[in-house]
Design a protein around this motif. Structure first.
Motif, PDB file in Angstrom:
ATOM      1  N   ASN A  18       0.799  -1.225   0.000  1.00  0.00           N
ATOM      2  CA  ASN A  18       0.000   0.000   0.000  1.00  0.00           C
ATOM      3  C   ASN A  18       0.831   1.275   0.000  1.00  0.00           C
ATOM      4  OD1 ASN A  18       0.862   0.255   2.685  1.00  0.00           O
ATOM      5  ND2 ASN A  18      -0.963  -0.779   3.471  1.00  0.00           N
ATOM      6  N   GLY A  19       2.120   1.171  -0.296  1.00  0.00           N
ATOM      7  CA  GLY A  19       2.963   2.355  -0.378  1.00  0.00           C
ATOM      8  C   GLY A  19       2.909   2.989  -1.755  1.00  0.00           C
ATOM      9  N   SER A  20       3.887   3.811  -2.062  1.00  0.00           N
ATOM     10  CA  SER A  20       3.928   4.503  -3.349  1.00  0.00           C
ATOM     11  C   SER A  20       5.344   4.455  -3.909  1.00  0.00           C
ATOM     12  CB  SER A  20       3.488   5.961  -3.186  1.00  0.00           C
ATOM     13  OG  SER A  20       4.358   6.642  -2.284  1.00  0.00           O
ATOM     14  N   GLU A  21       5.480   4.780  -5.181  1.00  0.00           N
ATOM     15  CA  GLU A  21       6.793   4.810  -5.818  1.00  0.00           C
ATOM     16  C   GLU A  21       7.273   6.249  -5.946  1.00  0.00           C
ATOM     17  OE1 GLU A  21       6.797   2.567  -9.426  1.00  0.00           O
ATOM     18  OE2 GLU A  21       6.319   0.677  -8.416  1.00  0.00           O
ATOM     19  N   SER A  22       8.554   6.450  -5.636  1.00  0.00           N
ATOM     20  CA  SER A  22       9.131   7.780  -5.658  1.00  0.00           C
ATOM     21  C   SER A  22      10.590   7.657  -6.082  1.00  0.00           C
ATOM     22  CB  SER A  22       9.002   8.427  -4.272  1.00  0.00           C
ATOM     23  OG  SER A  22       9.479   9.747  -4.280  1.00  0.00           O
ATOM     24  N   LYS A  23      11.393   8.661  -5.722  1.00  0.00           N
ATOM     25  CA  LYS A  23      12.829   8.615  -5.983  1.00  0.00           C
ATOM     26  C   LYS A  23      13.589   9.118  -4.768  1.00  0.00           C
ATOM     27  CE  LYS A  23      13.799   8.659 -10.919  1.00  0.00           C
ATOM     28  NZ  LYS A  23      14.594   9.331 -11.977  1.00  0.00           N
ATOM     29  N   ILE A  24      14.792   8.563  -4.588  1.00  0.00           N
ATOM     30  CA  ILE A  24      15.692   9.019  -3.530  1.00  0.00           C
ATOM     31  C   ILE A  24      17.116   8.943  -4.081  1.00  0.00           C
ATOM     32  CG2 ILE A  24      15.733   6.697  -2.492  1.00  0.00           C
ATOM     33  CD1 ILE A  24      16.038   9.936  -0.468  1.00  0.00           C
ATOM     34  N   ALA A  25      17.822  10.044  -4.036  1.00  0.00           N
ATOM     35  CA  ALA A  25      19.210  10.112  -4.538  1.00  0.00           C
ATOM     36  C   ALA A  25      19.351   9.557  -5.952  1.00  0.00           C
ATOM     37  CB  ALA A  25      20.149   9.385  -3.584  1.00  0.00           C
ATOM     38  N   GLY A  26      18.361   9.824  -6.782  1.00  0.00           N
ATOM     39  CA  GLY A  26      18.421   9.387  -8.165  1.00  0.00           C
ATOM     40  C   GLY A  26      17.941   7.980  -8.425  1.00  0.00           C
ATOM     41  N   SER A  27      17.632   7.217  -7.374  1.00  0.00           N
ATOM     42  CA  SER A  27      17.162   5.844  -7.529  1.00  0.00           C
ATOM     43  C   SER A  27      15.652   5.778  -7.331  1.00  0.00           C
ATOM     44  CB  SER A  27      17.839   4.921  -6.504  1.00  0.00           C
ATOM     45  OG  SER A  27      19.226   4.823  -6.739  1.00  0.00           O
ATOM     46  N   LYS A  28      14.986   4.998  -8.167  1.00  0.00           N
ATOM     47  CA  LYS A  28      13.574   4.731  -7.926  1.00  0.00           C
ATOM     48  C   LYS A  28      13.437   3.987  -6.599  1.00  0.00           C
ATOM     49  CE  LYS A  28      12.145   4.431 -12.768  1.00  0.00           C
ATOM     50  NZ  LYS A  28      11.548   3.545 -13.815  1.00  0.00           N
ATOM     51  N   ALA A  29      12.309   4.205  -5.923  1.00  0.00           N
ATOM     52  CA  ALA A  29      12.141   3.547  -4.628  1.00  0.00           C
ATOM     53  C   ALA A  29      10.667   3.372  -4.295  1.00  0.00           C
ATOM     54  CB  ALA A  29      12.817   4.359  -3.528  1.00  0.00           C
ATOM     55  N   TYR A  30      10.364   2.261  -3.670  1.00  0.00           N
ATOM     56  CA  TYR A  30       9.072   2.053  -3.030  1.00  0.00           C
ATOM     57  C   TYR A  30       9.157   2.680  -1.654  1.00  0.00           C
ATOM     58  CZ  TYR A  30       5.124  -0.364  -0.835  1.00  0.00           C
ATOM     59  OH  TYR A  30       3.961  -0.657  -0.158  1.00  0.00           O
ATOM     60  N   VAL A  31       8.178   3.528  -1.313  1.00  0.00           N
ATOM     61  CA  VAL A  31       8.209   4.262  -0.047  1.00  0.00           C
ATOM     62  C   VAL A  31       6.901   4.048   0.696  1.00  0.00           C
ATOM     63  CG1 VAL A  31       8.563   6.494   1.073  1.00  0.00           C
ATOM     64  CG2 VAL A  31       9.662   6.026  -1.126  1.00  0.00           C
ATOM     65  N   THR A  32       7.001   3.781   1.985  1.00  0.00           N
ATOM     66  CA  THR A  32       5.819   3.570   2.804  1.00  0.00           C
ATOM     67  C   THR A  32       6.088   4.080   4.218  1.00  0.00           C
ATOM     68  OG1 THR A  32       4.250   1.879   3.597  1.00  0.00           O
ATOM     69  CG2 THR A  32       6.536   1.197   3.337  1.00  0.00           C
ATOM     70  N   GLY A  33       5.066   4.628   4.855  1.00  0.00           N
ATOM     71  CA  GLY A  33       5.224   5.192   6.194  1.00  0.00           C
ATOM     72  C   GLY A  33       5.338   6.701   6.150  1.00  0.00           C
ATOM     73  N   ASP A  34       5.170   7.342   7.335  1.00  0.00           N
ATOM     74  CA  ASP A  34       5.165   8.807   7.363  1.00  0.00           C
ATOM     75  C   ASP A  34       5.929   9.404   8.541  1.00  0.00           C
ATOM     76  OD1 ASP A  34       3.475   8.119   9.417  1.00  0.00           O
ATOM     77  OD2 ASP A  34       1.686   9.017   8.543  1.00  0.00           O
ATOM     78  N   ASN A  35       6.837   8.625   9.122  1.00  0.00           N
ATOM     79  CA  ASN A  35       7.626   9.175  10.219  1.00  0.00           C
ATOM     80  C   ASN A  35       8.647  10.172   9.669  1.00  0.00           C
ATOM     81  OD1 ASN A  35       9.849   9.366  12.275  1.00  0.00           O
ATOM     82  ND2 ASN A  35       8.493   7.982  13.392  1.00  0.00           N
ATOM     83  N   LYS A  36       8.733  11.326  10.284  1.00  0.00           N
ATOM     84  CA  LYS A  36       9.632  12.382   9.801  1.00  0.00           C
ATOM     85  C   LYS A  36      11.027  12.296  10.412  1.00  0.00           C
ATOM     86  CE  LYS A  36       6.200  14.196   7.512  1.00  0.00           C
ATOM     87  NZ  LYS A  36       6.102  13.987   6.043  1.00  0.00           N
ATOM     88  N   ASP A  37      11.202  11.429  11.410  1.00  0.00           N
ATOM     89  CA  ASP A  37      12.469  11.379  12.141  1.00  0.00           C
ATOM     90  C   ASP A  37      13.267  10.096  11.950  1.00  0.00           C
ATOM     91  OD1 ASP A  37      12.077  13.913  13.323  1.00  0.00           O
ATOM     92  OD2 ASP A  37      10.784  13.030  14.854  1.00  0.00           O
ATOM     93  N   ALA A  38      12.594   9.000  11.609  1.00  0.00           N
ATOM     94  CA  ALA A  38      13.270   7.701  11.545  1.00  0.00           C
ATOM     95  C   ALA A  38      12.947   6.986  10.237  1.00  0.00           C
ATOM     96  CB  ALA A  38      12.862   6.824  12.723  1.00  0.00           C
TER      97      ALA A  38
END
Length: 246
Positions: A18-38
């Motif tokens: 149930n996450g989403s696809e995004s990018k981090i440091a130029g790499s595609k990534a599956y991302v899930t969760g909403d913690n801003k610190d960890a």
């Protein structure tokens, strides 16, 4: 990994990520969760960032450990179809040595390093967990406390003794009894050396289970189901301890 049949066989799990696809440091990534610190980075096995089982694990970690989880693509878009796990003909055609030759340590670690740096710049605390192929990279990241606060790994592959020697952050190893990649000699070495380094160390042993169980175990087999759930719960507890402590 030339003889690792367990690396390319296993079971697909029930459930829909149930996450989403995004990018981090130029790499595609599956991302899930909403913690801003960890945050937790999952470094995938040979089935890559689209593998539904790992995405489901990412969702569990995000919810149960209260972290934001990133599952980046470190194979430059190459994807092994999940049905390879259960299709003997496709497994026969798939060459693990050739695949590893395309995605060796020198080729892929720079990308992994950039993602780790980006996460550390964005979050107060970060951890990395690697499955099979991804474990060696966790040890390498763990040599620099400025990159991660803790590392975990399940049924490690391609790990070298020098990578174990250099670790400087808390370590968790989820180790099945039978593992041709994380051999008895490597297990013995890790259990002898890491306690002398002065970092927290947790070695979780899974009797009767084999390489790949934590990411590809059979949910319909009670022993395997218990093992993969215990591995997930162990990682969750570990992330809670080292990412949420003051």
């Amino acid at each position: 990994m030339s003889s690792c049949e367990k690396c390319k066989s296993g079971f697909n799990w029930n459930g829909t990520p149930n996450g989403s696809e995004s990018k981090i440091a130029g790499s595609k990534a599956y991302v899930t969760g909403d913690n801003k610190d960890a945050a937790v980075m999952i470094i995938h096995d040979i089935f890559g960032w689209t593998f539904p089982n790992l995405r489901l694990l990412a969702d569990h970690f995000a919810k149960e450990a209260n972290v934001t989880v990133y599952l980046p693509d470190f194979f430059d878009g190459e994807v092994i179809p999940p049905e390879t796990l259960t299709n003997p003909a496709k497994r026969e055609k798939f060459s693990v040595p050739d695949f590893i030759g395309r995605h060796g340590k020198d080729t892929r670690f720079p990308e992994i390093l950039e993602v780790a740096k980006a996460l550390k710049a964005k979050y107060k605390k970060t951890a990395a967990i690697g499955y099979c192929w991804g474990a060696w990279a966790c040890f390498r990241l763990g040599a620099d406390p400025s990159l991660v606060d803790a590392i975990s790994m399940a049924h490690p592959s391609l790990v070298e003794q020098t990578e174990i020697d250099n670790v400087k952050v808390p370590v968790q190893i989820l180790a099945p009894e039978h593992d041709q990649m994380f051999t008895p000699e490597l297990k013995e070495y890790a259990n002898k050396v890491i306690p002398t380094i002065g970092v927290p160390y947790e070695y979780v042993y899974f009797p009767g289970l084999t390489h790949g169980f934590a990411a590809k175990g059979d949910q319909n087999d009670p022993k395997q189901k218990d093992g993969l759930e215990r591995a997930k719960n162990s990682a969750v507890s570990y992330f809670k301890e080292f990412l949420h402590s003051s």
